[in-house]
Design a protein around this motif. Sequence first.
Motif, PDB file in Angstrom:
ATOM      1  N   LYS A   1      10.467 -16.879 -17.997  1.00  0.00           N
ATOM      2  CA  LYS A   1      10.122 -18.193 -17.463  1.00  0.00           C
ATOM      3  C   LYS A   1      10.670 -18.443 -16.058  1.00  0.00           C
ATOM      4  O   LYS A   1      11.164 -19.519 -15.743  1.00  0.00           O
ATOM      5  N   ARG A   2      10.610 -17.424 -15.218  1.00  0.00           N
ATOM      6  CA  ARG A   2      11.019 -17.589 -13.819  1.00  0.00           C
ATOM      7  C   ARG A   2       9.808 -17.367 -12.932  1.00  0.00           C
ATOM      8  O   ARG A   2       9.046 -16.413 -13.114  1.00  0.00           O
ATOM      9  N   GLN A   3       9.658 -18.243 -11.963  1.00  0.00           N
ATOM     10  CA  GLN A   3       8.538 -18.133 -11.048  1.00  0.00           C
ATOM     11  C   GLN A   3       8.915 -17.281  -9.843  1.00  0.00           C
ATOM     12  O   GLN A   3      10.020 -17.382  -9.327  1.00  0.00           O
ATOM     13  N   LYS A   4       7.984 -16.436  -9.424  1.00  0.00           N
ATOM     14  CA  LYS A   4       8.183 -15.660  -8.196  1.00  0.00           C
ATOM     15  C   LYS A   4       7.302 -16.259  -7.110  1.00  0.00           C
ATOM     16  O   LYS A   4       6.115 -16.514  -7.327  1.00  0.00           O
ATOM     17  N   VAL A   5       7.905 -16.505  -5.964  1.00  0.00           N
ATOM     18  CA  VAL A   5       7.211 -17.127  -4.841  1.00  0.00           C
ATOM     19  C   VAL A   5       7.253 -16.149  -3.668  1.00  0.00           C
ATOM     20  O   VAL A   5       8.335 -15.812  -3.179  1.00  0.00           O
ATOM     21  N   VAL A   6       6.077 -15.692  -3.228  1.00  0.00           N
ATOM     22  CA  VAL A   6       6.004 -14.664  -2.187  1.00  0.00           C
ATOM     23  C   VAL A   6       5.264 -15.197  -0.968  1.00  0.00           C
ATOM     24  O   VAL A   6       4.110 -15.616  -1.063  1.00  0.00           O
ATOM     25  N   HIS A   7       5.934 -15.196   0.177  1.00  0.00           N
ATOM     26  CA  HIS A   7       5.340 -15.625   1.444  1.00  0.00           C
ATOM     27  C   HIS A   7       4.804 -14.406   2.192  1.00  0.00           C
ATOM     28  O   HIS A   7       5.491 -13.386   2.298  1.00  0.00           O
ATOM     29  N   TYR A   8       3.583 -14.537   2.727  1.00  0.00           N
ATOM     30  CA  TYR A   8       2.943 -13.424   3.412  1.00  0.00           C
ATOM     31  C   TYR A   8       2.541 -13.803   4.842  1.00  0.00           C
ATOM     32  O   TYR A   8       2.176 -14.945   5.124  1.00  0.00           O
ATOM     33  N   TRP A   9       2.582 -12.794   5.704  1.00  0.00           N
ATOM     34  CA  TRP A   9       2.085 -12.910   7.080  1.00  0.00           C
ATOM     35  C   TRP A   9       1.097 -11.777   7.351  1.00  0.00           C
ATOM     36  O   TRP A   9       1.127 -10.733   6.682  1.00  0.00           O
ATOM     37  N   ALA A  10       0.234 -11.972   8.330  1.00  0.00           N
ATOM     38  CA  ALA A  10      -0.526 -10.858   8.889  1.00  0.00           C
ATOM     39  C   ALA A  10       0.408 -10.088   9.813  1.00  0.00           C
ATOM     40  O   ALA A  10       1.268 -10.684  10.473  1.00  0.00           O
ATOM     41  N   ALA A  11       0.261  -8.771   9.876  1.00  0.00           N
ATOM     42  CA  ALA A  11       1.136  -7.972  10.736  1.00  0.00           C
ATOM     43  C   ALA A  11       0.388  -6.726  11.202  1.00  0.00           C
ATOM     44  O   ALA A  11      -0.032  -5.917  10.372  1.00  0.00           O
ATOM     45  N   GLU A  12       0.216  -6.609  12.502  1.00  0.00           N
ATOM     46  CA  GLU A  12      -0.477  -5.440  13.041  1.00  0.00           C
ATOM     47  C   GLU A  12       0.457  -4.243  13.118  1.00  0.00           C
ATOM     48  O   GLU A  12       1.595  -4.346  13.566  1.00  0.00           O
ATOM     49  N   ALA A  13      -0.036  -3.091  12.674  1.00  0.00           N
ATOM     50  CA  ALA A  13       0.705  -1.838  12.804  1.00  0.00           C
ATOM     51  C   ALA A  13       0.172  -1.109  14.034  1.00  0.00           C
ATOM     52  O   ALA A  13      -0.991  -0.711  14.070  1.00  0.00           O
ATOM     53  N   THR A  14       1.009  -0.964  15.037  1.00  0.00           N
ATOM     54  CA  THR A  14       0.580  -0.272  16.254  1.00  0.00           C
ATOM     55  C   THR A  14       0.540   1.231  16.016  1.00  0.00           C
ATOM     56  O   THR A  14       1.168   1.753  15.085  1.00  0.00           O
ATOM     57  N   ASP A  15      -0.185   1.925  16.872  1.00  0.00           N
ATOM     58  CA  ASP A  15      -0.246   3.392  16.747  1.00  0.00           C
ATOM     59  C   ASP A  15       1.146   4.002  16.864  1.00  0.00           C
ATOM     60  O   ASP A  15       1.489   4.946  16.143  1.00  0.00           O
ATOM     61  N   ALA A  16       1.946   3.453  17.781  1.00  0.00           N
ATOM     62  CA  ALA A  16       3.297   3.982  17.973  1.00  0.00           C
ATOM     63  C   ALA A  16       4.148   3.783  16.723  1.00  0.00           C
ATOM     64  O   ALA A  16       4.922   4.672  16.326  1.00  0.00           O
ATOM     65  N   ALA A  17       4.015   2.631  16.080  1.00  0.00           N
ATOM     66  CA  ALA A  17       4.793   2.363  14.873  1.00  0.00           C
ATOM     67  C   ALA A  17       4.380   3.285  13.731  1.00  0.00           C
ATOM     68  O   ALA A  17       5.226   3.736  12.952  1.00  0.00           O
ATOM     69  N   ILE A  18       3.105   3.576  13.642  1.00  0.00           N
ATOM     70  CA  ILE A  18       2.620   4.475  12.589  1.00  0.00           C
ATOM     71  C   ILE A  18       3.105   5.898  12.833  1.00  0.00           C
ATOM     72  O   ILE A  18       3.545   6.592  11.917  1.00  0.00           O
TER      73      ILE A  18
END
Length: 312
Positions: A79-96
Amino acid sequence: MSDTAVFAAGAVVWRIVEDKLRILLIHRTKYRDVTLPKGKVDPGEMLAQTAVREVHEETGIKVHLGVPVGVSRYWMRPKRQKVVHYWAAEATDAAIRASSFVPNGEISGVEWVSLKKARSHLSYPVDVEILDNFARLVEDGVLRTFPLIALRHGKAVGRSDWEGSDATRPLTDRGHRQASAIVAPLRAFGVKRIVSSDAVRCLQTVAPLERKLRHPAKVTAKISQDAWEDGTGDIRAVVGHRVRARKPAVLCSHGPVLPGILSELALATGTMHGSYVDSASSLEVAGFSVVHLSATNPGSGIISIETHTPKV
Protein backbone atom coordinates in the motif's frame (compact mmCIF):
# COMPACT_ATOMS: atom_id res chain seq x y z
CA MET A 1 6.52 14.84 0.17
CA SER A 2 4.39 12.17 1.82
CA ASP A 3 6.00 9.57 4.07
CA THR A 4 3.79 6.95 2.43
CA ALA A 5 5.06 7.59 -1.08
CA VAL A 6 8.25 6.57 -2.83
CA PHE A 7 9.58 9.30 -5.14
CA ALA A 8 11.59 8.63 -8.28
CA ALA A 9 12.62 10.42 -11.45
CA GLY A 10 13.60 9.52 -14.98
CA ALA A 11 13.51 10.64 -18.60
CA VAL A 12 12.27 9.94 -22.08
CA VAL A 13 15.69 9.92 -23.72
CA TRP A 14 15.66 10.70 -27.43
CA ARG A 15 17.94 11.24 -30.40
CA ILE A 16 17.66 11.94 -34.12
CA VAL A 17 19.17 9.30 -36.41
CA GLU A 18 19.12 10.06 -40.15
CA ASP A 19 16.30 12.57 -39.56
CA LYS A 20 14.26 10.00 -37.65
CA LEU A 21 13.30 10.21 -33.99
CA ARG A 22 14.44 7.36 -31.77
CA ILE A 23 13.50 6.65 -28.14
CA LEU A 24 15.70 4.82 -25.64
CA LEU A 25 14.13 1.86 -23.83
CA ILE A 26 15.71 -0.32 -21.18
CA HIS A 27 15.24 -4.05 -20.56
CA ARG A 28 15.39 -4.84 -16.85
CA THR A 29 16.89 -8.17 -15.86
CA LYS A 30 15.07 -8.81 -12.58
CA TYR A 31 11.59 -7.79 -13.73
CA ARG A 32 11.92 -9.01 -17.33
CA ASP A 33 10.18 -5.87 -18.55
CA VAL A 34 10.75 -2.96 -20.91
CA THR A 35 10.53 0.53 -19.46
CA LEU A 36 11.90 4.06 -19.41
CA PRO A 37 15.08 4.80 -17.43
CA LYS A 38 14.24 5.97 -13.91
CA GLY A 39 15.12 5.41 -10.26
CA LYS A 40 14.45 6.39 -6.69
CA VAL A 41 15.54 9.67 -5.16
CA ASP A 42 18.62 9.38 -2.97
CA PRO A 43 18.64 11.19 0.40
CA GLY A 44 19.23 14.92 -0.11
CA GLU A 45 18.70 14.82 -3.87
CA MET A 46 16.34 17.02 -5.84
CA LEU A 47 14.23 15.33 -8.51
CA ALA A 48 16.04 16.77 -11.54
CA GLN A 49 19.34 15.60 -10.10
CA THR A 50 17.91 12.10 -9.63
CA ALA A 51 16.67 11.91 -13.22
CA VAL A 52 20.07 12.71 -14.71
CA ARG A 53 21.90 10.38 -12.33
CA GLU A 54 19.56 7.46 -12.97
CA VAL A 55 19.71 7.80 -16.74
CA HIS A 56 23.50 7.74 -16.54
CA GLU A 57 23.61 4.80 -14.14
CA GLU A 58 21.18 2.69 -16.16
CA THR A 59 22.30 3.54 -19.70
CA GLY A 60 25.77 5.07 -19.39
CA ILE A 61 24.53 8.20 -21.18
CA LYS A 62 24.94 11.66 -19.66
CA VAL A 63 22.01 13.92 -20.52
CA HIS A 64 20.64 17.36 -19.71
CA LEU A 65 16.95 17.68 -19.00
CA GLY A 66 14.49 19.35 -21.32
CA VAL A 67 10.77 19.86 -20.83
CA PRO A 68 8.95 17.93 -18.07
CA VAL A 69 6.67 15.30 -19.65
CA GLY A 70 4.54 14.21 -16.73
CA VAL A 71 4.29 12.33 -13.48
CA SER A 72 3.26 8.68 -13.19
CA ARG A 73 1.70 7.27 -10.04
CA TYR A 74 1.10 3.64 -9.20
CA TRP A 75 0.77 1.49 -6.12
CA MET A 76 3.48 -0.75 -4.70
CA ARG A 77 3.18 -3.39 -2.03
CA PRO A 78 2.34 -2.90 0.79
CA LYS A 79 0.00 0.00 0.00
CA ARG A 80 2.73 2.48 -0.92
CA GLN A 81 2.42 4.77 -3.88
CA LYS A 82 5.32 5.37 -6.24
CA VAL A 83 5.50 8.81 -7.82
CA VAL A 84 7.84 9.19 -10.81
CA HIS A 85 8.66 12.54 -12.43
CA TYR A 86 9.83 12.48 -16.05
CA TRP A 87 11.56 14.91 -18.41
CA ALA A 88 12.44 14.80 -22.09
CA ALA A 89 16.21 14.51 -22.52
CA GLU A 90 18.20 14.55 -25.74
CA ALA A 91 21.13 12.16 -26.03
CA THR A 92 23.86 13.81 -28.09
CA ASP A 93 26.12 11.79 -30.37
CA ALA A 94 29.06 12.62 -28.11
CA ALA A 95 27.22 11.38 -25.03
CA ILE A 96 26.31 8.12 -26.75
CA ARG A 97 29.88 7.56 -27.90
CA ALA A 98 31.09 8.17 -24.34
CA SER A 99 28.68 5.64 -22.85
CA SER A 100 30.36 2.65 -21.23
CA PHE A 101 27.14 0.64 -20.82
CA VAL A 102 27.39 -3.14 -20.77
CA PRO A 103 24.57 -5.55 -19.87
CA ASN A 104 24.52 -6.19 -16.14
CA GLY A 105 22.50 -7.69 -13.32
CA GLU A 106 20.05 -4.80 -13.36
CA ILE A 107 19.79 -3.86 -17.05
CA SER A 108 20.06 -6.65 -19.61
CA GLY A 109 20.03 -4.31 -22.59
CA VAL A 110 19.01 -0.99 -24.11
CA GLU A 111 17.51 -0.27 -27.51
CA TRP A 112 16.68 2.72 -29.68
CA VAL A 113 13.27 2.42 -31.32
CA SER A 114 10.72 4.58 -33.13
CA LEU A 115 7.95 6.30 -31.21
CA LYS A 116 5.45 3.78 -32.57
CA LYS A 117 7.55 0.79 -31.54
CA ALA A 118 8.24 2.33 -28.14
CA ARG A 119 4.48 2.44 -27.46
CA SER A 120 4.11 -1.25 -28.32
CA HIS A 121 7.28 -2.38 -26.52
CA LEU A 122 6.73 -0.68 -23.16
CA SER A 123 5.45 -3.05 -20.50
CA TYR A 124 3.33 -0.60 -18.49
CA PRO A 125 0.42 1.71 -19.40
CA VAL A 126 1.80 4.45 -17.11
CA ASP A 127 4.95 4.57 -19.26
CA VAL A 128 2.85 4.82 -22.42
CA GLU A 129 1.01 7.80 -20.93
CA ILE A 130 4.34 9.57 -20.37
CA LEU A 131 5.34 8.74 -23.93
CA ASP A 132 2.07 10.23 -25.19
CA ASN A 133 2.88 13.49 -23.37
CA PHE A 134 6.30 13.43 -25.02
CA ALA A 135 4.72 12.81 -28.43
CA ARG A 136 2.71 16.03 -28.12
CA LEU A 137 5.96 17.99 -27.92
CA VAL A 138 7.07 16.27 -31.12
CA GLU A 139 3.77 17.07 -32.85
CA ASP A 140 4.00 20.72 -31.76
CA GLY A 141 7.57 21.02 -33.06
CA VAL A 142 8.97 22.11 -29.70
CA LEU A 143 10.96 19.07 -28.61
CA ARG A 144 14.39 20.71 -28.64
CA THR A 145 14.45 23.43 -25.97
CA PHE A 146 16.81 25.48 -23.85
CA PRO A 147 16.25 26.68 -20.26
CA LEU A 148 16.45 30.10 -18.70
CA ILE A 149 16.40 29.74 -14.92
CA ALA A 150 15.29 32.40 -12.45
CA LEU A 151 17.07 31.78 -9.13
CA ARG A 152 16.45 33.46 -5.79
CA HIS A 153 19.55 33.85 -3.63
CA GLY A 154 20.04 31.63 -0.59
CA LYS A 155 19.16 32.49 3.00
CA ALA A 156 20.91 35.73 3.96
CA VAL A 157 21.61 37.51 7.23
CA GLY A 158 18.54 39.60 8.13
CA ARG A 159 18.54 43.36 7.62
CA SER A 160 18.00 43.96 11.34
CA ASP A 161 21.09 41.86 12.14
CA TRP A 162 23.39 43.60 9.65
CA GLU A 163 25.05 46.96 10.16
CA GLY A 164 26.35 47.40 6.64
CA SER A 165 24.48 48.25 3.44
CA ASP A 166 21.78 45.91 2.19
CA ALA A 167 23.86 44.90 -0.83
CA THR A 168 26.66 43.61 1.42
CA ARG A 169 24.49 41.26 3.49
CA PRO A 170 26.09 37.78 3.26
CA LEU A 171 24.55 34.32 3.30
CA THR A 172 23.97 32.50 6.55
CA ASP A 173 25.40 29.02 7.10
CA ARG A 174 22.11 27.64 5.81
CA GLY A 175 22.38 29.86 2.76
CA HIS A 176 25.82 28.47 1.97
CA ARG A 177 24.48 24.92 2.30
CA GLN A 178 21.67 25.81 -0.07
CA ALA A 179 24.12 27.26 -2.57
CA SER A 180 26.00 23.96 -2.62
CA ALA A 181 22.81 21.88 -2.76
CA ILE A 182 21.50 23.52 -5.94
CA VAL A 183 24.62 23.01 -8.04
CA ALA A 184 23.77 19.51 -9.26
CA PRO A 185 20.08 20.27 -9.94
CA LEU A 186 21.00 23.38 -11.94
CA ARG A 187 23.61 21.44 -13.90
CA ALA A 188 20.95 18.81 -14.63
CA PHE A 189 19.39 21.37 -16.97
CA GLY A 190 22.67 22.01 -18.76
CA VAL A 191 23.34 25.50 -17.41
CA LYS A 192 26.30 27.09 -19.23
CA ARG A 193 26.10 30.73 -18.18
CA ILE A 194 25.41 32.59 -14.94
CA VAL A 195 24.08 36.14 -14.64
CA SER A 196 23.97 37.53 -11.11
CA SER A 197 22.95 40.61 -9.21
CA ASP A 198 25.97 42.37 -7.72
CA ALA A 199 24.65 41.90 -4.15
CA VAL A 200 26.93 39.77 -1.98
CA ARG A 201 24.16 37.29 -1.15
CA CYS A 202 23.64 36.59 -4.85
CA LEU A 203 27.35 36.31 -5.62
CA GLN A 204 27.80 33.84 -2.76
CA THR A 205 24.80 31.83 -3.97
CA VAL A 206 26.26 31.27 -7.44
CA ALA A 207 29.87 30.81 -6.30
CA PRO A 208 29.71 26.99 -5.98
CA LEU A 209 28.15 26.76 -9.45
CA GLU A 210 30.85 29.05 -10.86
CA ARG A 211 33.53 26.74 -9.49
CA LYS A 212 31.86 23.66 -10.95
CA LEU A 213 31.36 25.23 -14.37
CA ARG A 214 34.80 26.87 -14.27
CA HIS A 215 33.16 29.92 -15.76
CA PRO A 216 32.69 33.23 -13.94
CA ALA A 217 29.27 34.81 -13.57
CA LYS A 218 28.38 37.96 -15.44
CA VAL A 219 27.72 40.39 -12.58
CA THR A 220 25.28 43.23 -13.13
CA ALA A 221 23.43 45.79 -11.03
CA LYS A 222 20.61 45.75 -13.61
CA ILE A 223 18.82 42.92 -11.74
CA SER A 224 19.80 43.97 -8.21
CA GLN A 225 17.33 44.86 -5.49
CA ASP A 226 18.92 48.28 -4.97
CA ALA A 227 18.41 49.14 -8.66
CA TRP A 228 14.86 47.79 -8.55
CA GLU A 229 14.06 49.93 -5.52
CA ASP A 230 15.47 53.16 -6.94
CA GLY A 231 14.20 52.58 -10.48
CA THR A 232 17.59 52.27 -12.20
CA GLY A 233 17.40 48.57 -13.03
CA ASP A 234 17.09 47.18 -16.55
CA ILE A 235 15.60 43.72 -16.32
CA ARG A 236 14.38 43.88 -19.93
CA ALA A 237 17.90 44.28 -21.33
CA VAL A 238 19.26 41.34 -19.32
CA VAL A 239 16.37 39.00 -20.13
CA GLY A 240 16.25 40.02 -23.78
CA HIS A 241 19.94 39.25 -24.23
CA ARG A 242 19.57 35.80 -22.69
CA VAL A 243 16.54 34.96 -24.82
CA ARG A 244 18.40 35.98 -27.99
CA ALA A 245 21.53 34.08 -26.95
CA ARG A 246 19.52 30.83 -26.81
CA LYS A 247 21.89 29.19 -24.34
CA PRO A 248 21.04 27.58 -20.99
CA ALA A 249 21.54 30.19 -18.29
CA VAL A 250 20.65 31.02 -14.70
CA LEU A 251 19.74 34.53 -13.52
CA CYS A 252 20.29 34.99 -9.78
CA SER A 253 18.33 37.83 -8.22
CA HIS A 254 16.03 38.84 -5.35
CA GLY A 255 12.48 38.10 -4.27
CA PRO A 256 11.06 41.52 -5.25
CA VAL A 257 12.85 41.45 -8.62
CA LEU A 258 11.81 37.95 -9.70
CA PRO A 259 8.27 38.88 -10.81
CA GLY A 260 9.82 41.37 -13.22
CA ILE A 261 12.22 38.74 -14.58
CA LEU A 262 9.42 36.25 -15.22
CA SER A 263 7.19 38.94 -16.72
CA GLU A 264 9.95 40.02 -19.10
CA LEU A 265 10.54 36.40 -20.12
CA ALA A 266 6.87 36.11 -21.01
CA LEU A 267 6.95 39.43 -22.88
CA ALA A 268 10.17 38.63 -24.75
CA THR A 269 8.72 35.32 -25.98
CA GLY A 270 5.25 36.57 -26.84
CA THR A 271 3.67 34.48 -24.09
CA MET A 272 0.41 35.51 -22.45
CA HIS A 273 1.06 36.52 -18.85
CA GLY A 274 -0.99 34.10 -16.75
CA SER A 275 -1.13 33.12 -13.10
CA TYR A 276 1.48 30.43 -13.74
CA VAL A 277 4.03 33.19 -14.40
CA ASP A 278 3.22 34.83 -11.07
CA SER A 279 3.45 31.47 -9.28
CA ALA A 280 6.85 30.80 -10.82
CA SER A 281 8.20 34.05 -9.39
CA SER A 282 7.08 33.32 -5.81
CA LEU A 283 10.21 31.45 -4.84
CA GLU A 284 11.56 30.45 -1.45
CA VAL A 285 15.20 31.24 -0.72
CA ALA A 286 17.48 29.27 -3.08
CA GLY A 287 14.44 28.17 -5.06
CA PHE A 288 14.46 28.40 -8.83
CA SER A 289 12.04 28.30 -11.74
CA VAL A 290 13.10 26.72 -15.03
CA VAL A 291 11.56 28.40 -18.07
CA HIS A 292 11.79 26.15 -21.13
CA LEU A 293 11.93 27.89 -24.53
CA SER A 294 12.00 26.32 -27.97
CA ALA A 295 15.48 26.22 -29.50
CA THR A 296 14.10 25.83 -33.02
CA ASN A 297 10.77 27.67 -33.04
CA PRO A 298 11.15 31.12 -31.41
CA GLY A 299 7.48 31.94 -31.94
CA SER A 300 6.35 29.14 -29.64
CA GLY A 301 6.58 31.21 -26.47
CA ILE A 302 7.19 29.58 -23.11
CA ILE A 303 6.85 25.81 -23.53
CA SER A 304 6.82 24.99 -19.83
CA ILE A 305 7.76 26.35 -16.40
CA GLU A 306 8.75 24.21 -13.42
CA THR A 307 9.78 25.25 -9.92
CA HIS A 308 12.27 23.58 -7.56
CA THR A 309 13.16 24.21 -3.92
CA PRO A 310 16.18 22.71 -2.09
CA LYS A 311 15.51 20.60 0.97
CA VAL A 312 18.25 22.30 2.99
